[in-house]
Design a protein around this motif. Structure first.
Motif, PDB file in Angstrom:
ATOM      1  N   GLU A 257      29.565 106.063  83.654  1.00 21.83           N
ATOM      2  CA  GLU A 257      28.976 104.889  83.599  1.00 21.83           C
ATOM      3  C   GLU A 257      29.093 104.157  85.179  1.00 21.83           C
ATOM      4  OE1 GLU A 257      27.867 101.574  80.637  1.00 21.83           O
ATOM      5  OE2 GLU A 257      26.743 101.042  82.433  1.00 21.83           O
ATOM      6  N   ARG A 259      29.451 101.401  86.708  1.00 20.55           N
ATOM      7  CA  ARG A 259      29.016 100.241  85.942  1.00 20.55           C
ATOM      8  C   ARG A 259      28.463  99.024  87.100  1.00 20.55           C
ATOM      9  NH1 ARG A 259      30.498  96.017  84.168  1.00 20.55           N
ATOM     10  NH2 ARG A 259      29.718  94.530  82.594  1.00 20.55           N
ATOM     11  N   ASN A 265      25.588  94.097  89.793  1.00 21.84           N
ATOM     12  CA  ASN A 265      26.465  93.898  87.978  1.00 21.84           C
ATOM     13  C   ASN A 265      28.094  93.856  89.110  1.00 21.84           C
ATOM     14  OD1 ASN A 265      26.973  93.120  85.578  1.00 21.84           O
ATOM     15  ND2 ASN A 265      26.323  95.683  85.276  1.00 21.84           N
ATOM     16  N   PRO A 269      34.299  95.789  83.958  1.00 25.14           N
ATOM     17  CA  PRO A 269      35.412  97.130  84.557  1.00 25.14           C
ATOM     18  C   PRO A 269      33.690  97.901  85.436  1.00 25.14           C
ATOM     19  CG  PRO A 269      34.233  97.419  82.548  1.00 25.14           C
ATOM     20  CD  PRO A 269      34.369  95.824  83.111  1.00 25.14           C
ATOM     21  N   ARG A 272      32.916 102.881  83.306  1.00 29.01           N
ATOM     22  CA  ARG A 272      32.991 103.046  82.003  1.00 29.01           C
ATOM     23  C   ARG A 272      33.170 104.264  81.121  1.00 29.01           C
ATOM     24  NH1 ARG A 272      29.624  98.994  79.689  1.00 29.01           N
ATOM     25  NH2 ARG A 272      30.683  98.063  78.970  1.00 29.01           N
TER      26      ARG A 272
ATOM     27  N   VAL B 183      37.624  92.024  79.580  1.00 29.08           N
ATOM     28  CA  VAL B 183      36.325  92.100  80.543  1.00 29.08           C
ATOM     29  C   VAL B 183      34.993  92.071  80.230  1.00 29.08           C
ATOM     30  CG1 VAL B 183      38.420  93.992  81.660  1.00 29.08           C
ATOM     31  CG2 VAL B 183      36.243  94.537  79.849  1.00 29.08           C
ATOM     32  N   GLU B 184      34.211  91.492  81.405  1.00 30.28           N
ATOM     33  CA  GLU B 184      32.852  90.971  81.558  1.00 30.28           C
ATOM     34  C   GLU B 184      31.702  92.023  80.745  1.00 30.28           C
ATOM     35  OE1 GLU B 184      31.572  88.028  84.457  1.00 30.28           O
ATOM     36  OE2 GLU B 184      34.071  87.048  84.845  1.00 30.28           O
ATOM     37  N   SER B 185      32.432  93.329  80.203  1.00 27.18           N
ATOM     38  CA  SER B 185      31.746  94.395  79.786  1.00 27.18           C
ATOM     39  C   SER B 185      31.537  94.202  78.189  1.00 27.18           C
ATOM     40  CB  SER B 185      33.000  95.891  79.834  1.00 27.18           C
ATOM     41  OG  SER B 185      33.494  95.691  79.055  1.00 27.18           O
ATOM     42  N   ASP B 188      27.615  93.640  78.237  1.00 20.64           N
ATOM     43  CA  ASP B 188      26.180  94.298  78.504  1.00 20.64           C
ATOM     44  C   ASP B 188      26.740  95.902  77.499  1.00 20.64           C
ATOM     45  OD1 ASP B 188      28.536  96.158  79.160  1.00 20.64           O
ATOM     46  OD2 ASP B 188      27.381  96.322  81.178  1.00 20.64           O
TER      47      ASP B 188
END
Ligand SMILES: [Zn+2]
Lengths: 982, 189, 102
Positions: A257, A259, A265, A269, A272, B183-185, B188
């Motif tokens: 991904e 990301r 965005n 990270p 991914r 982490v801001e992941s 999502d």
């Protein structure tokens, strides 16, 4: 500017974006890719090719792009070899072209092209074999300068990455028409579905080729309806910008991904890596259009026909003002119609077929576009400024045909037919077969990838299964679409006389492989595709031959006079497109790269200047630095303190395993060479553990806690291995033995209190344990309380000094240690590290498993026959030690070595030489400067060492220098053991 | 004299902002490693005498007040109890077990325990454990790995998981979990 | 990467939770065995391209050893069974016949 006045599904004309390419600033639009934005700015030359440094432009509109690779970003965010066609534009984007020196327009490597007759297939193999040293010093540096792809980054990557484990019933790869339909059907059936799409949009070719009517709706309406339906289903997950990189055994897949590579965005990270275990994979990966080999088919402006219309319809930009289309099928006419409707000129359609017909052809005719049947492109005229014209050639007049009149154009659209993207099918063992009618490799449904139960688990649908038209892609749905006539593939187009053989018809743009290269390989005997591929490097670049493989195979088959299936096809291997190095590491980098284990005193050690060494995952203090002292000074100071007064060692890392049960003694008799069943409760015994080959694998002190319970100490880092070893025998061989084990290594902090003042120090603590020699003799232990901590005190020694090892629950460890340090101040107590420990034990001739042993050493070899019971019927390693090689004369035996020069410390691993100097007869296993003895000492394994006592040996130091050393007992200090037994 | 707070050594990160999951270190708790024949009535009686808990089903937990028993393997259980009651629990078990072939050992100091809770707690763990975390049921115990460290996972509530590992890995595990949650992941996922 | 069901704890988990332990059903040559027999025990392994009976341990899980019947080429798993079995159970043998002759 070539931006069209209207159209462009993906771009936002109200959102301009500024970016930099090769130092020049341009404007694009939000929604552009770097490729479409450069087209909009009239930039056609984007790269130089790998071998010949030919000028190259964008060929495709997607991940299959072979040419348009760039160095993306600068400084610590620099990344090479990124495909422009996949880079979503954002404000401030910076990219640089690759593979040019000193600049894209003026490139000295072009000399390669001028001399290209000198660079045929296999050139590197043939030319650079001799002389060998020239490769390293001459050829490689020069080639690296002018060839090669992007620059490797030089700084640490500041971005973050992560992995994520997910599970589903159905993984749908590809969000085009077939993928949407498959996901909807699986979702409606209640299955847990993941739908992933490598671009940022769902709909695939339906967004561009919108001439189909599906279920009574327009193509775009139908797509919107599917997306809405899927988004409403709780059991369906959709992820965009996510590519199924790999499909492995038993439904294990990796998704990549991207990301945060785009503006929307930026946080979290960057990439991914999804590690998805799925029951089934539906491969809706579509098709990739094939280029057509003809002379000059790599001039900037020569592109795939489908890509040309993608740029028009998705990004509102036309790569050319005046385009020639070279097609082998009806689909190429869609590009003509698209360009015509966008107000651009189509100079001609060259069709390989004699009698093109059908609805799409008629629409082109009605638009007044010139159609030239049985005609191909004989030559492209142009250069780094792009295409200037083409010369047509008849396809029905043999290999060398006269070229026709030039047709002026600035863009050539190739429609060479379509290849199903069967990679996922191939990754996990599925086979493909050649479909001669449709001229493509399709999944062989008789040989699918199979899961752990032997069931097929990958199904390819839509284009990826070979469906060429939308009604076939959406089989089962009412679809109205133009019917298409059969295609007539062209594997190589004739060109004019002299250049017919030598002229460059490119197959693999990225690796500069031509039709002539493949024919040469065939002539030289490379008949298998796998061999020809490696010889010519066809399909071995970062695009893995997505455009070139099929054409290359066809040329090879033709050259060999064989049918396509006879030359075989190559196996596709993961990843489908390159993935970043960062995502492979995920979050496990820097301090998370590898787990480290800390003892309860770790922070204390750090505060006292400890330099650590890894032992397994453990971090142990190697030495404690005081002031600015050097290593040797620290180690010497620590050793003297133990020999003269008292030192503390953090021995918590020693493994501790409880063995309990009515058969515990019997079991340990089998595990150790020693007799453990006769050990009395309250006593300790040093034990050796062998593997089934009779070789030493671990050692440690065993304490009998009560009749049924033993505590077995192992080496540091050996606890898990020894515990697993015991469990293996209990679970798989001796399950009638009634024993349970428990690994309690981490329950206790263990502190060695060693030195002549050790007892004095411990006796200063409040407690209820009699530490006198009578009450707690050597190899005894006692339980009780010291300084308020529950403790077990073992009288064991690895330093040769009076020594107590005190175990206390880990939560008490630090406070107990600090108490010892405080109370022992008047005795000059202090910590010692592992290096001091090693010198102390070497002075005493104690072995370390892993130093004195290397997996081929028996107890007899290291002079420990005394630890091998002769009374026991069996133990692990007993039978093995009777084997001929383990009992023969002349095995290596452990000895001490005293150098003639007492200041010389032998190198670790130095070889001992035979008397004639011609043979190695042993090696140094441990070697130190001994502060106690004021000279160097070493231990070594020497052939027949025990019979060489007193002899002088020659030890090799380096290529030129030898040293002399006298063979001695490995016990250098306190041979009687008087110091530890007080 | 004793230091009863779990050390969190070497932390160069602070607990991250709550983006859907919170990571906490749990105070020391009593732990007893038990081994024996879990199907034996005498074993069950000894466990009941020591904890008031029944023998849990495979990969499940049984509990009695603050005391919990976790299934670890076909012949191994783990008791969670009050730290200062651990030796009493061991003694009560051994006394009732009598001559039976069992092992009970105080292991209260051998492990670090973390609580991962919040709406996205499962996502934090899914970044390193090859397990369908979201499919776990409350009361389920799963031994697996996070990164390359052996861990036990116990789902204690709809949005809460206990993670336990050998204590020496505690600092590494804390750092790993806080990075995964920081982490801001999570937003999502 | 294999997906393996541990017969001891019932968990279906990926290969990284497990540790392989080589060929199964090897009888340990005892202390009185001949040199040849002991050498066979130590070193001789089948290594087939086909059905293989092998030992695995649920190393990151329940810690238990078990046996597995697996095809070394297709990677099909015919079943797992307990470490104490000295031969593959009949249902697994039946499945192997059914699957490999199909
Ligand atoms: Zn298991």
């Amino acid at each position: 500017m070539t931006r069209l006045p209207e159209g462009g599904l993906l771009i936002d004309r109200s959102a301009p974006v500024s970016f930099t390419f090769d130092g020049k600033t341009y404007q694009g639009l939000m929604g552009d890719t770097l490729a479409s934005a450069l087209f909009a700015n009239g930039v056609k030359l984007v790269n130089r090719s790998y071998k010949y440094h030919r000028p190259r432009g964008v060929v495709t509109s997607g991940p299959e792009e072979p040419n348009a690779l760039v160095n993306l970003g600068t400084g610590d965010r620099h990344e090479p070899n990124i495909r422009m066609t996949q880079i979503e534009l954002f404000d401030g984007l910076t990219a640089q072209s690759q593979n040019r020196y000193p600049s894209l327009a003026f490139d000295v490597g072009v000399l390669n092209a001028a001399a290209s007759k000198l660079y045929p297939a296999g050139f590197y193999y043939k030319t650079f074999i001799h002389p060998r040293h020239a490769w390293k010093y001459v050829f490689e540096p020069v080639i690296r300068r002018i060839a090669g792809l992007g620059r490797a980054p030089t700084e640490a990557d500041p971005d973050t990455y992560e992995h994520f484990y997910a599970f589903c019933d159905v993984l749908v790869a590809g969000g085009g028409a077939a993928g949407l339909l498959a996901a909807r059907r699986a979702g409606e059936a209640g299955e847990k579905v993941m739908l992933v799409e490598q671009t940022e949009r769902l709909g695939g070719r339906l967004l561009v080729d919108d001439d189909a009517e599906i279920e009574g709706k327009s193509a775009r309406e139908w797509v919107a309806e599917q997306v809405a339906a899927l988004e409403a289903m709780e059991n369906v997950t959709i992820r965009l910008r996510t590519c199924v990189s790999a499909a492995y055994d038993h439904g294990y897949t990796m998704l990549y991904e991207r990301r945060a590579d785009h503006a929307q965005n930026p946080d979290g990270p960057r990439h991914r890596l999804w590690r998805v275990r799925t029951k089934r994979i539906i491969g809706a990966t579509g098709m990739i259009e094939r280029p057509i080999p003809f002379y000059g088919n790599d001039v900037p402006g020569v592109m795939l026909a489908s890509a040309v219309r993608d740029y028009v319809k998705l990004w509102g930009v036309s790569p050319g003002k005046r385009t020639v289309i070279y097609t082998t099928n009806d689909d190429g006419y869609r590009t003509a119609i698209t360009l015509y409707e966008a107000g651009k000129t189509v100079a001609a359609i060259l069709d390989s077929r004699a009698d093109p017909a059908g609805l799409l052809v008629e629409r082109a005719r009605e638009a007044g576009i010139r159609i030239m049947p049985s005609t191909g492109i004989g030559k492209v005229e142009g250069g780094k400024g792009g295409v200037l014209a083409i010369k047509p050639v008849p396809l029905d007049k043999g290999d060398v045909a006269p070229l026709g009149q030039s047709i002026v154009c600035d863009c050539v659209a190739m429609a060479g037919g379509w290849s199903p993207v069967v990679h996922l099918y191939s990754h996990s063992g599925g086979k493909v077969r050649w479909d001669a009618d449709r001229a493509m490799y399709v999944p062989d449904t008789d040989n699918p990838p199979r899961d752990g139960q032997g069931e097929a688990f990958v199904e390819m649908v839509g284009g990826a299964s070979g469906a060429l038209t939308m009604d076939a892609v959406l089989e089962g749905l009412p679809v109205t679409v133009a019917s298409e006539q059969p295609a007539m593939p062209v594997w190589s187009t004739p060109s004019e006389g002299k250049v017919a053989m030598g002229g460059k018809h490119f197959l693999d743009y990225q690796n500069d492989v031509t039709v002539a290269d493949i024919r040469l390989a065939a002539r030289e005997g490379f008949e298998s595709v796998e061999h020809a591929k490696r010889y010519t490097t066809l399909g071995m670049a970062t695009d893995q031959g997505k455009l070139s493989n099929i054409n290359g195979h066809a040329i090879l088959a033709d050259a060999l006079g064989k049918a396509m299936p006879e030359v075989g096809t190559t196996t596709f291997r993961p990843p489908y497109t390159p993935i970043s190095m960062g995502v492979i590491a995920g979050q496990e980098r820097g301090s998370l790269f590898k787990p480290v284990r800390h003892t309860a005193m770790h922070d204390w050690h750090t505060g006292q200047g400890a330099e650590f060494e890894p032992v397994g995952d453990w971090y142990r203090p190697y030495r404690y630095q005081q002031g600015g002292e050097g290593r040797n000074a620290s180690i010497t100071r620590e050793i003297k303190r133990v020999r003269d007064s008292v030192g503390l060692l953090d021995a918590s890392t020693l493994g501790k395993i409880i063995v309990r049960g009515p058969d515990a003694g019997k079991f340990l008799d089998l595990m150790y060479t020693n007799m453990m069943s006769t050990l009395k409760p309250g006593k300790c015994r040093y034990g050796l553990m062998l593997n089934d080959n009779g070789f030493l694998m671990d050692d440690g002190v065993v304490a009998r806690l009560d009749d049924a319970t033993f505590l077995c100490h192992t080496t540091s880092g050996g606890a898990d291995r020894v515990h697993a070893w015991m469990e293996e025998w209990l679970q798989t061989e001796w399950f009638d033995i009634k024993v349970f084990t428990a690994n309690i290594t981490e329950q206790y902090t263990q502190i060695a209190v060693a030195g002549p003042n050790a007892r004095k120090l411990l006796e200063k603590l409040d407690g209820d344990i009699d530490l006198s020699a009578d009450a707690l003799p050597f190899m005894g232990f006692a339980e009780g309380t010291l300084a308020g901590c529950p403790v077990r005190v073992f009288r064991i020694s690895f330093s040769g000094e009076l020594s107590f090892e005190v175990a206390t629950p880990t939560s008490y460890g630090l406070s107990f240690w600090e108490t010892l340090m405080r109370i022992g101040e008047d005795l000059d107590v202090g910590p010692y590290g592992t290096e001091a420990l090693h010198v102390l034990r070497a002075e005493k001739g104690f072995i370390v498993v892993g130093d004195e042993t290397d997996g081929t050493v028996t107890p007899h070899d290291v002079g420990m026959s005394w630890a091998v019971s002769k009374k026991k019927e069996d133990f692990i390693g007993k039978r093995a030690m009777q084997r001929a090689d383990l009992t023969r004369e002349g095995r290596k035996q452990l000895v001490g070595l005293l150098t003639e020069d007492p200041k010389l410390v032998l190198p670790d691993g130095a070889h001992a030489l035979s008397a004639d100097g011609k043979r190695t007869i042993g090696h140094v296993t441990s070697t130190y400067m001994s502060p106690t003895l004021g000279r160097s000492i070493a231990m070594a394994l020497i052939e027949g060492g025990a019979s060489k006592m007193g002899q002088t040996m020659t030890i090799g130091i380096d290529r030129k220098t030898n040293a002399k050393a006298v063979v001695s007992s490995p016990v250098f200090y306190d041979k009687e053991g008087a110091r530890q037994n007080v | 004299m004793s230091d009863l707070t779990l050390a969190r050594p070497g932390l160069d990160v602070v607990a991250p902002a709550n983006l859907g999951a919170i990571i906490e270190t749990m105070p020391l708790r009593g732990m007893v490693s038990l081994r024996g024949d879990l199907t034996d009535a005498g074993f069950a009686a000894a466990l009941d005498a020591a904890t008031g808990c029944s023998v849990p089903d495979t990969r499940r937990t049984s509990e009695n007040g603050d005391t919990r028993v976790l299934w670890m393997s076909p012949d191994e259980l783990m008791i969670f109890c009050a730290y200062d009651k651990t030796n009493d629990v061991v003694a009560a078990f051994m006394e009732k077990a009598g001559d039976a072939h069992v092992l009970a050992v105080n292991a209260s100091d051998a492990r670090a325990v973390f609580l991962v809770s919040g709406e996205k707690a499962d996502c934090v763990l899914a970044k390193g454990a090859p397990v369908d975390i979201a499919a776990m049921e409350v009361g389920e115990v799963r031994r697996t790995r996070i990164a390359t460290v052996a861990v036990g996972l116990a789902k204690t509530a709809d949005d809460a998981y206990e993670v336990f590992c050998f204590r020496s890995y505690g600092a590494y595990m804390w750092n790993w979990l806080t990075v995964a949650a920081g982490v801001e992941s999570l937003l999502d996922l | 990467m294999l997906l393996i069901t541990c017969p001891s704890c019932g968990v279906e988990a990926e290969e990284t939770e497990f540790a392989p332990g080589g060929e199964a059903h090897i009888v340990r040559a005892d202390v009185a065995s001949s040199d040849d027999d002991f050498s066979t025990y130590l070193f001789d392994r089948k290594n087939p391209r086909g059905v293989h009976f092998e030992r695995w341990r649920h190393a990151f899980g329940c810690g238990k050893w078990f046996h597995m019947a697996r095809h070394t080429h297709t990677l099909e798993i015919f079943g797992t069974y307990g470490a104490r079995e000295t031969a593959p159970p009949q249902d697994i043998l039946d499945r192997i016949v059914e699957r490999t002759e199909a």
